[in-house]
Design a protein around this motif. Sequence first.
Motif, mmCIF file in Angstrom:
data_model
loop_
_atom_site.group_PDB
_atom_site.id
_atom_site.type_symbol
_atom_site.label_atom_id
_atom_site.label_comp_id
_atom_site.label_asym_id
_atom_site.label_seq_id
_atom_site.Cartn_x
_atom_site.Cartn_y
_atom_site.Cartn_z
ATOM 1 N N VAL A 7 0.713 6.466 0.765
ATOM 2 C CA VAL A 7 1.463 6.917 -0.410
ATOM 3 C C VAL A 7 1.824 8.393 -0.240
ATOM 4 N N GLU A 8 3.095 8.698 -0.493
ATOM 5 C CA GLU A 8 3.526 10.106 -0.409
ATOM 6 C C GLU A 8 3.260 10.795 -1.731
ATOM 7 N N VAL A 9 2.308 11.693 -1.757
ATOM 8 C CA VAL A 9 1.995 12.412 -2.994
ATOM 9 C C VAL A 9 2.695 13.754 -2.970
ATOM 10 N N ASP A 10 3.235 14.139 -4.108
ATOM 11 C CA ASP A 10 3.864 15.453 -4.229
ATOM 12 C C ASP A 10 3.563 16.030 -5.582
ATOM 13 N N LEU A 11 3.541 17.351 -5.630
ATOM 14 C CA LEU A 11 3.452 18.034 -6.902
ATOM 15 C C LEU A 11 4.871 18.451 -7.271
ATOM 16 N N GLN A 32 0.801 -1.221 0.000
ATOM 17 C CA GLN A 32 0.000 0.000 0.000
ATOM 18 C C GLN A 32 0.831 1.267 0.000
ATOM 19 N N SER A 33 2.141 1.146 0.168
ATOM 20 C CA SER A 33 2.929 2.364 0.288
ATOM 21 C C SER A 33 3.643 2.657 -1.019
ATOM 22 N N GLY A 34 4.180 3.837 -1.117
ATOM 23 C CA GLY A 34 4.886 4.236 -2.324
ATOM 24 C C GLY A 34 4.985 5.734 -2.394
ATOM 25 N N GLU A 35 5.350 6.193 -3.566
ATOM 26 C CA GLU A 35 5.594 7.602 -3.759
ATOM 27 C C GLU A 35 4.913 7.960 -5.055
ATOM 28 N N LEU A 36 4.415 9.175 -5.161
ATOM 29 C CA LEU A 36 3.740 9.569 -6.388
ATOM 30 C C LEU A 36 3.983 11.061 -6.599
ATOM 31 N N ARG A 37 4.920 11.339 -7.502
ATOM 32 C CA ARG A 37 5.244 12.744 -7.786
ATOM 33 C C ARG A 37 4.554 13.129 -9.085
ATOM 34 N N ILE A 38 3.663 14.089 -8.986
ATOM 35 C CA ILE A 38 2.802 14.448 -10.106
ATOM 36 C C ILE A 38 3.303 15.722 -10.782
#
Lengths: 305, 305
Positions: free
Chosen positions: B121-125, B90-96
């Motif tokens: 999940v670590e979301v970032d712009l 369920q974890s991860g990273e998501l750079r948008i």
Amino acid sequence: MLEIRHLKSLKAIAETGKLGLAAERIFLTQSALSHQIRALETHYDIVLFERSNIGLRFTPAGQRLLDLANELLPLIEKSERDLIRLKSDQSGELRIVLECHTCFDWLTPVMDAFRRAWPEVEVDLVAGFHSDPWHLLHAGKADVVIGGLPDKIKDLQHLALFKFEIMAVLPPDHALRNKSRLLAADFANETLITYPVPETRIDIIRQVLQPANISFTRRTAELTIAIMQLVASRRGIAALPSWGIQNYVEHDYVIAKHIGTSGLWSELYAIGTSEMMARPYAKDLARIIRDVCAGNLKGIKLLAP
Amino acid sequence: MLEIRHLKSLKAIAETGKLGLAAERIFLTQSALSHQIRALETHYDIVLFERSNIGLRFTPAGQRLLDLANELLPLIEKSERDLIRLKSDQSGELRIVLECHTCFDWLTPVMDAFRRAWPEVEVDLVAGFHSDPWHLLHAGKADVVIGGLPDKIKDLQHLALFKFEIMAVLPPDHALRNKSRLLAADFANETLITYPVPETRIDIIRQVLQPANISFTRRTAELTIAIMQLVASRRGIAALPSWGIQNYVEHDYVIAKHIGTSGLWSELYAIGTSEMMARPYAKDLARIIRDVCAGNLKGIKLLAP
DNA sequence: CTTAGGTATGAATTTAATTCAAATTTAACA
DNA sequence: TGTTAAATTTGAATTAAATTCATACCTAAG
């Protein structure tokens, strides 16, 4: 992809533990259910059950969907009831007669559920014994009979409920204790303990003993528990619905045997005048009975609606 | 009989008010939806909508089923997410990265919904402007680009989001105010107000003005509101997504016109490496964007998934 | 009285669900 | 260690249901 039908299947599987029984309950073949579940599993790429030769066990994923079913299905049923009510007069009267004595066992939860769903309808139980309960319908003394189908169904309408097996009940040390099923001849010269109603209203007599011309002694008791006590104390044998005796059998008070080569089954219907059975709350009574009984009475089979 | 599919249809009808639009939204024909609704109405013997030449209006019964839909569909979606999570890390990273400036308008509610669904999940712009955002994917600087499809899609995977119409925005007293749509020639010698990005990244220039060899003046502004103020004060005209300008048009600050004979439409995708787009939370981001935007942005059309 | 924008309808088609008729699996039993 | 019984699976055939296609219909506005 996921549909309500799938949720109903999951619920049935949970209730029965077996694909075959679940399929029967929702009026599908076992194969259809297998395909249906398999399609779900393929779609979500996940395993919903552990299969074995004794049935299915839910995996965590299966359990999650089952939880969803348990959450959704009541809401859906409530909505469907609301729809019915939106198009109808919600008030009325519903006087119920029971043809079958043992049915009192499950009537209370049914009446509770019904009163909750149709608070404006006045429900009553027509008291006392009636040799021809269907007659009460035309006489305007009752609205619904719960029982078997009458021979002449003039102007009467019925809704199917369920069928159940009537089993012979013997004391645990009875001479016939090792037979797996009792045939008509086994009852010869036994004492048969029944409710105090005419012979024509007792299935085992009408359908098994009389056709085979078996002679037997009869003794009556008013209550199921009294009958069981008589059986347990070796005063005779009885024939009762399988769900009514389960408790006693589990505690080894008595033992139960199938009757005849394929079991003695009895069918139950809700019967009323066409006018009455067209009313939404009468239809709903049948639905509630089916629901409640399917949930509470082990061994019954719902009839096709 | 009632199935989840019907509930989704009801929701779509509620959102669009019209059978045709609703059908498009759930990727059916208008006819199919009509048949489907009719089947429901026949089954329950009840009318769900009042039909007219301007669309459908829910009757109380229809509203009751719509309420059910609004209650059930979120629960179902949650369950489906849970199923996905049950089989994955369920974890991860998501750079948008956003290719398109205006998309900031709807990103906030999307990120909120995403964080709620995937707290691990670590979301970032990814901040700042990037002339070739897709490059960031291979460079490992970003995980998902939200924008149009790049020309060469080497090793990239995409999930379809939606398409929207880019409309010309004029001051209410502009000379072209009476045309229903603007053609390329209408832009000749106008001042075009855009975000400060290269011409190749501005659809109206790349797809309309450059092919027609129209000469125009360009002026830039960072924010949508700044562009609108410049337009309103007659410093030039702009071309913006229909959903970004709705407010301004409703208050008569500006007027909007279609561009070209069939409108200028732009498609949005979520794009990432195959490895990234295979992850359940990346797929879910696309689903969330579709959901949120279908609900909030008027005039968009979801792309077939 | 025509048009535009909407819905309804019926037949044909396509897709999906269900059944049928084995085949397979597995535990228990002799 | 084979045999049986009780379950599920499988694949092809069948049946049923949903969808499309093409067209008709309805109604308010111009």
